[in-house]
Design a protein around this motif. Structure first.
Motif, PDB file in Angstrom:
ATOM      1  N   ALA A   1     111.202  32.298  55.830  1.00  0.00           N
ATOM      2  CA  ALA A   1     110.677  33.560  55.314  1.00  0.00           C
ATOM      3  C   ALA A   1     111.400  33.880  54.019  1.00  0.00           C
ATOM      4  O   ALA A   1     112.592  33.667  53.902  1.00  0.00           O
ATOM      5  CB  ALA A   1     110.891  34.688  56.309  1.00  0.00           C
ATOM      6  N   PHE A   2     110.670  34.378  53.061  1.00  0.00           N
ATOM      7  CA  PHE A   2     111.318  34.866  51.850  1.00  0.00           C
ATOM      8  C   PHE A   2     112.029  36.149  52.231  1.00  0.00           C
ATOM      9  O   PHE A   2     111.478  36.993  52.915  1.00  0.00           O
ATOM     10  CB  PHE A   2     110.285  35.123  50.750  1.00  0.00           C
ATOM     11  CG  PHE A   2     109.628  33.868  50.279  1.00  0.00           C
ATOM     12  CD1 PHE A   2     110.315  32.978  49.483  1.00  0.00           C
ATOM     13  CD2 PHE A   2     108.340  33.558  50.662  1.00  0.00           C
ATOM     14  CE1 PHE A   2     109.720  31.800  49.063  1.00  0.00           C
ATOM     15  CE2 PHE A   2     107.734  32.393  50.255  1.00  0.00           C
ATOM     16  CZ  PHE A   2     108.430  31.511  49.452  1.00  0.00           C
ATOM     17  N   GLY A   3     113.271  36.270  51.793  1.00  0.00           N
ATOM     18  CA  GLY A   3     114.061  37.428  52.173  1.00  0.00           C
ATOM     19  C   GLY A   3     115.011  37.105  53.313  1.00  0.00           C
ATOM     20  O   GLY A   3     115.695  37.968  53.824  1.00  0.00           O
ATOM     21  N   ALA A   6     115.977  38.495  57.709  1.00  0.00           N
ATOM     22  CA  ALA A   6     115.518  39.888  57.751  1.00  0.00           C
ATOM     23  C   ALA A   6     114.025  39.989  57.480  1.00  0.00           C
ATOM     24  O   ALA A   6     113.368  40.917  57.945  1.00  0.00           O
ATOM     25  CB  ALA A   6     116.291  40.726  56.729  1.00  0.00           C
ATOM     26  N   GLY A   7     113.488  39.015  56.776  1.00  0.00           N
ATOM     27  CA  GLY A   7     112.067  39.043  56.458  1.00  0.00           C
ATOM     28  C   GLY A   7     111.161  38.866  57.666  1.00  0.00           C
ATOM     29  O   GLY A   7     109.996  39.248  57.639  1.00  0.00           O
ATOM     30  N   GLY A 103     110.678  43.447  49.311  1.00  0.00           N
ATOM     31  CA  GLY A 103     109.685  44.112  50.159  1.00  0.00           C
ATOM     32  C   GLY A 103     109.837  43.743  51.623  1.00  0.00           C
ATOM     33  O   GLY A 103     109.744  44.604  52.504  1.00  0.00           O
ATOM     34  N   LEU A 104     110.086  42.474  51.904  1.00  0.00           N
ATOM     35  CA  LEU A 104     110.275  42.053  53.297  1.00  0.00           C
ATOM     36  C   LEU A 104     111.544  42.646  53.896  1.00  0.00           C
ATOM     37  O   LEU A 104     111.574  43.026  55.071  1.00  0.00           O
ATOM     38  CB  LEU A 104     110.307  40.528  53.384  1.00  0.00           C
ATOM     39  CG  LEU A 104     108.965  39.833  53.173  1.00  0.00           C
ATOM     40  CD1 LEU A 104     109.149  38.332  53.053  1.00  0.00           C
ATOM     41  CD2 LEU A 104     108.011  40.164  54.305  1.00  0.00           C
ATOM     42  N   THR A 105     112.582  42.753  53.085  1.00  0.00           N
ATOM     43  CA  THR A 105     113.815  43.365  53.571  1.00  0.00           C
ATOM     44  C   THR A 105     113.593  44.848  53.872  1.00  0.00           C
ATOM     45  O   THR A 105     114.043  45.357  54.904  1.00  0.00           O
ATOM     46  CB  THR A 105     114.944  43.180  52.536  1.00  0.00           C
ATOM     47  OG1 THR A 105     115.118  41.780  52.304  1.00  0.00           O
ATOM     48  CG2 THR A 105     116.242  43.785  53.023  1.00  0.00           C
ATOM     49  N   LEU A 106     112.877  45.555  52.986  1.00  0.00           N
ATOM     50  CA  LEU A 106     112.568  46.964  53.246  1.00  0.00           C
ATOM     51  C   LEU A 106     111.679  47.127  54.475  1.00  0.00           C
ATOM     52  O   LEU A 106     111.871  48.049  55.271  1.00  0.00           O
ATOM     53  CB  LEU A 106     111.909  47.586  52.018  1.00  0.00           C
ATOM     54  CG  LEU A 106     112.828  47.799  50.819  1.00  0.00           C
ATOM     55  CD1 LEU A 106     112.025  48.269  49.610  1.00  0.00           C
ATOM     56  CD2 LEU A 106     113.937  48.767  51.139  1.00  0.00           C
ATOM     57  N   ALA A 107     110.724  46.223  54.653  1.00  0.00           N
ATOM     58  CA  ALA A 107     109.860  46.273  55.837  1.00  0.00           C
ATOM     59  C   ALA A 107     110.681  46.085  57.110  1.00  0.00           C
ATOM     60  O   ALA A 107     110.411  46.729  58.131  1.00  0.00           O
ATOM     61  CB  ALA A 107     108.772  45.214  55.743  1.00  0.00           C
ATOM     62  N   SER A 108     111.695  45.238  57.046  1.00  0.00           N
ATOM     63  CA  SER A 108     112.577  45.049  58.203  1.00  0.00           C
ATOM     64  C   SER A 108     113.310  46.339  58.530  1.00  0.00           C
ATOM     65  O   SER A 108     113.425  46.725  59.698  1.00  0.00           O
ATOM     66  CB  SER A 108     113.598  43.949  57.927  1.00  0.00           C
ATOM     67  OG  SER A 108     112.947  42.731  57.727  1.00  0.00           O
TER      68      SER A 108
END
Length: 156
Positions: A1-3, A6-7, A103-108
């Motif tokens: 996963a990118f990120g 945590a992604g 974005g993926l980190t924030l979504a996590s």
């Protein structure tokens, strides 16, 4: 996963809590905290979920499924990436994927917040810790201890 690991946390939480009902939202958060507090990759949460779901065999299958394919892909990607050190496509790809990783980190983070207790004290402590992490160089253990004291004081 990118990120990084945590992604995949939002999808992991959706699958383990909402879809398969292997864990409660609180158990997922507890496993997340334990996986982050222990040495090693934060993605070790999959081992805890696997163990809860299917015992030692589940833990081993979860570990292998999480780390073997990604390690092989990363090894091959690193070889290609190293060979393309001065190419234009590499620089372009780095710039393009940076917002995806963020974005993926924030979504996590949002997925974890949804599973927490929804009290005003918890939100205040989360916001204060986020700001402290972002704008100070305080040691994370000091912030954890401060957050624990604030929750205890606010709860009594």
């Amino acid at each position: 996963a990118f990120g990084g690991g945590a992604g995949v946390l939002p999808d992991m939480q959706r699958a383990a809590v909402d879809l398969h009902h292997w864990l409660t939202p609180r158990e997922f958060l507890d496993f997340f905290a334990l996986s982050r507090a222990s040495p090693g990759p934060g993605s070790l949460i999959v081992v805890l979920i696997g163990q809860k779901t299917a015992g030692l065999a589940g833990a081993m299958v979860a570990f292998l499924a999480m780390f073997v394919p990604s390690s092989v892909v990363l090894y091959v990607a690193a070889l290609v990436w190293h060979r393309a050190a001065h190419s234009a496509w590499r620089a372009l790809l780095e710039r393009a994927l940076a917002p995806v990783a963020i974005g993926l980190t924030l979504a996590s983070g949002l997925a974890l917040i949804r599973g927490t207790e929804h009290s005003w004290a918890a939100y205040v402590v989360t916001a204060a810790a986020t700001l402290a992490f972002a704008f100070t160089e305080l040691h994370p253990l000091a912030l954890l201890a401060g957050g624990a004291v604030l929750v205890l004081v606010a709860g009594s």
